[in-house]
Design a protein around this motif. Structure first.
Motif, PDB file in Angstrom:
ATOM      1  N   TYR A   1       9.035   5.304  15.926  1.00 58.02           N
ATOM      2  CA  TYR A   1       9.873   5.836  14.872  1.00 58.02           C
ATOM      3  C   TYR A   1      10.682   7.003  15.430  1.00 58.02           C
TER       4      TYR A   1
ATOM      5  N   VAL B   1      -2.744  -5.523  12.159  1.00 55.92           N
ATOM      6  CA  VAL B   1      -1.979  -6.480  11.356  1.00 55.92           C
ATOM      7  C   VAL B   1      -2.744  -6.777  10.086  1.00 55.92           C
ATOM      8  N   GLY B   2      -2.060  -6.624   8.951  1.00 61.97           N
ATOM      9  CA  GLY B   2      -2.724  -6.845   7.681  1.00 61.97           C
ATOM     10  C   GLY B   2      -3.525  -5.660   7.213  1.00 61.97           C
TER      11      GLY B   2
ATOM     12  N   SER C   1       0.868  -1.167   0.000  1.00 60.84           N
ATOM     13  CA  SER C   1       0.000   0.000   0.000  1.00 60.84           C
ATOM     14  C   SER C   1       0.909   1.221   0.000  1.00 60.84           C
TER      15      SER C   1
ATOM     16  N   THR D   1      -4.257   1.548  -2.189  1.00 61.72           N
ATOM     17  CA  THR D   1      -3.938   0.202  -1.737  1.00 61.72           C
ATOM     18  C   THR D   1      -3.706  -0.790  -2.866  1.00 61.72           C
TER      19      THR D   1
ATOM     20  N   LEU E   1       2.087  -5.771   2.812  1.00 60.90           N
ATOM     21  CA  LEU E   1       1.013  -6.621   3.314  1.00 60.90           C
ATOM     22  C   LEU E   1       1.150  -8.002   2.698  1.00 60.90           C
ATOM     23  N   PRO E   2       0.659  -9.039   3.287  1.00 65.83           N
ATOM     24  CA  PRO E   2       0.038  -9.075   4.613  1.00 65.83           C
ATOM     25  C   PRO E   2       0.983  -9.599   5.687  1.00 65.83           C
TER      26      PRO E   2
ATOM     27  N   PHE F   1       5.991  13.263   2.949  1.00 61.06           N
ATOM     28  CA  PHE F   1       6.669  11.963   2.974  1.00 61.06           C
ATOM     29  C   PHE F   1       5.874  10.951   2.170  1.00 61.06           C
TER      30      PHE F   1
ATOM     31  N   TYR G   1       2.231  11.194   3.549  1.00 57.91           N
ATOM     32  CA  TYR G   1       2.033  11.835   4.840  1.00 57.91           C
ATOM     33  C   TYR G   1       2.535  13.263   4.742  1.00 57.91           C
TER      34      TYR G   1
ATOM     35  N   PHE H   1       1.368   5.560   0.486  1.00 60.00           N
ATOM     36  CA  PHE H   1       0.842   6.662   1.275  1.00 60.00           C
ATOM     37  C   PHE H   1       1.618   7.948   0.987  1.00 60.00           C
TER      38      PHE H   1
ATOM     39  N   ILE I   1       8.425  -7.501  17.457  1.00 61.43           N
ATOM     40  CA  ILE I   1       8.489  -8.039  16.103  1.00 61.43           C
ATOM     41  C   ILE I   1       9.676  -7.466  15.343  1.00 61.43           C
ATOM     42  N   ILE I   2       9.844  -6.173  15.418  1.00 57.54           N
ATOM     43  CA  ILE I   2      10.926  -5.505  14.708  1.00 57.54           C
ATOM     44  C   ILE I   2      11.798  -4.793  15.723  1.00 57.54           C
TER      45      ILE I   2
ATOM     46  N   ILE J   1      12.261   3.509  11.438  1.00 53.45           N
ATOM     47  CA  ILE J   1      11.603   2.670  12.431  1.00 53.45           C
ATOM     48  C   ILE J   1      12.623   2.190  13.454  1.00 53.45           C
TER      49      ILE J   1
ATOM     50  N   ARG K   1       3.401 -10.433   8.697  1.00 55.83           N
ATOM     51  CA  ARG K   1       3.182 -10.173  10.116  1.00 55.83           C
ATOM     52  C   ARG K   1       4.090  -9.058  10.611  1.00 55.83           C
ATOM     53  N   ASP K   2       5.310  -9.036  10.088  1.00 58.61           N
ATOM     54  CA  ASP K   2       6.212  -7.972  10.532  1.00 58.61           C
ATOM     55  C   ASP K   2       6.069  -6.754   9.653  1.00 58.61           C
ATOM     56  N   ASP K   3       4.810  -6.436   9.346  1.00 57.49           N
ATOM     57  CA  ASP K   3       4.608  -5.291   8.463  1.00 57.49           C
ATOM     58  C   ASP K   3       5.053  -4.005   9.136  1.00 57.49           C
ATOM     59  N   LYS K   4       5.597  -3.166   8.349  1.00 55.33           N
ATOM     60  CA  LYS K   4       6.045  -1.863   8.839  1.00 55.33           C
ATOM     61  C   LYS K   4       5.905  -0.899   7.689  1.00 55.33           C
ATOM     62  N   ILE K   5       5.951   0.357   8.022  1.00 55.71           N
ATOM     63  CA  ILE K   5       5.865   1.380   7.001  1.00 55.71           C
ATOM     64  C   ILE K   5       7.262   1.927   6.763  1.00 55.71           C
ATOM     65  N   ILE K   6       7.603   2.055   5.503  1.00 54.58           N
ATOM     66  CA  ILE K   6       8.920   2.546   5.111  1.00 54.58           C
ATOM     67  C   ILE K   6       8.731   3.907   4.468  1.00 54.58           C
ATOM     68  N   PHE K   7       9.472   4.885   4.955  1.00 54.56           N
ATOM     69  CA  PHE K   7       9.324   6.249   4.481  1.00 54.56           C
ATOM     70  C   PHE K   7      10.435   6.642   3.514  1.00 54.56           C
TER      71      PHE K   7
ATOM     72  N   LYS L   1       3.700   0.403   2.740  1.00 48.02           N
ATOM     73  CA  LYS L   1       3.467  -0.595   3.791  1.00 48.02           C
ATOM     74  C   LYS L   1       3.229  -1.924   3.111  1.00 48.02           C
TER      75      LYS L   1
ATOM     76  N   TYR M   1       4.302   0.895  17.042  1.00 44.14           N
ATOM     77  CA  TYR M   1       5.646   1.188  16.543  1.00 44.14           C
ATOM     78  C   TYR M   1       6.238   2.397  17.265  1.00 44.14           C
TER      79      TYR M   1
END
Lengths: 114, 112
Positions: B35, B96-97, A32, A51, A95-96, A89, A36, A34, B55-56, B45, A98-104, A93, B33
């Motif tokens: 950051y 999550v998801g 997805s 998305t 998906l899906p 920014f 910001y 974004f 997790i991270i 992050i 589990r260790d999903d995180k957002i990268i800027f 993100k 999280y």
């Protein structure tokens, strides 16, 4: 690895000018995307999102289209205002997982002159 | 109601001190999280927790220790503060998801 690259700033425009801030991404899977915005002295606010491929996110006159073929999500606005001055920014993100995180991306500072 | 709230918003402290920043979310999200935003506005992050489980953990000095008493809270404790720790710290949460992440308003930490 997964990453976001956006044009370096600062970008300085006159009021009512057309704005484009370029953003490209590298990702495994289907992220997805974004935009910001961070106004001076404030926190991060979600501006818009998309998305899936060809989705267009829009808010406050800003638009961005998820282009999978060019892995891009460029931010545009037809007529900027002084109040749009902020840092923008681009982010993704994954998906899906589990260790999903957002990268800027590194952010693009925008100055609008009256 | 603020969805993701963090306190304090501003914190000025001396080198060597220990301080904590608290974060709470009322969105029912599973993942939280931390950051860090440096002076050049670059966002990186630090930690991610899912249902109180780490997790991270990016490359962050051991002086930084997150603590999650429950899934609605993720606090950040920093020991032996250094000048380079001066930054804005953002808490965030997501499902999550899910496809959206929500940020707190940031905590401006200045180490003198």
């Amino acid at each position: 690895g997964d990453s976001v690259t956006q044009m370096e700033g600062p970008v300085t425009l006159s009021e009512e000018a057309f704005l484009t801030i370029n953003c490209t991404y590298t990702a495994t899977g289907y992220p997805s995307l974004f935009w910001y915005v961070q106004y001076p002295g404030e926190g991060l606010q979600l501006l818009l999102k998309a998305t899936k491929a060809d989705d267009k996110g829009s808010n406050k006159g800003f638009e961005a289209t998820y282009r999978k073929e060019t892995t891009s999500f460029h931010l545009e606005k037809g007529s900027v205002q002084v109040s749009d001055s902020a840092v923008y920014f681009c982010a993704l993100k994954l998906l899906p997982y589990r260790d999903d995180k957002i990268i800027f991306g590194k952010g693009t500072r925008l100055h609008i002159l009256p | 109601d603020t969805a993701v709230s963090q306190t304090p918003k501003y914190l000025v402290t001396q080198m060597g001190n220990d301080k904590s920043i608290k974060c709470e979310q009322n969105l029912g999200h599973d993942t939280m999280y931390w950051y860090k935003q440096d002076s050049k506005k670059f966002l990186k992050i630090m930690f991610s927790y899912n249902n109180k489980e780490l997790i991270i953990n990016e490359t962050v000095p051991n002086r930084f220790s997150p603590k999650s008493p429950d899934k609605a809270h993720l606090n950040l404790h920093i020991n032996s503060l250094e000048l380079g720790d001066s930054a804005v710290y953002f808490c965030a949460s997501s499902q999550v998801g899910g496809n959206t992440i929500y940020f707190g308003e940031g905590s401006w930490l200045t180490v003198v």
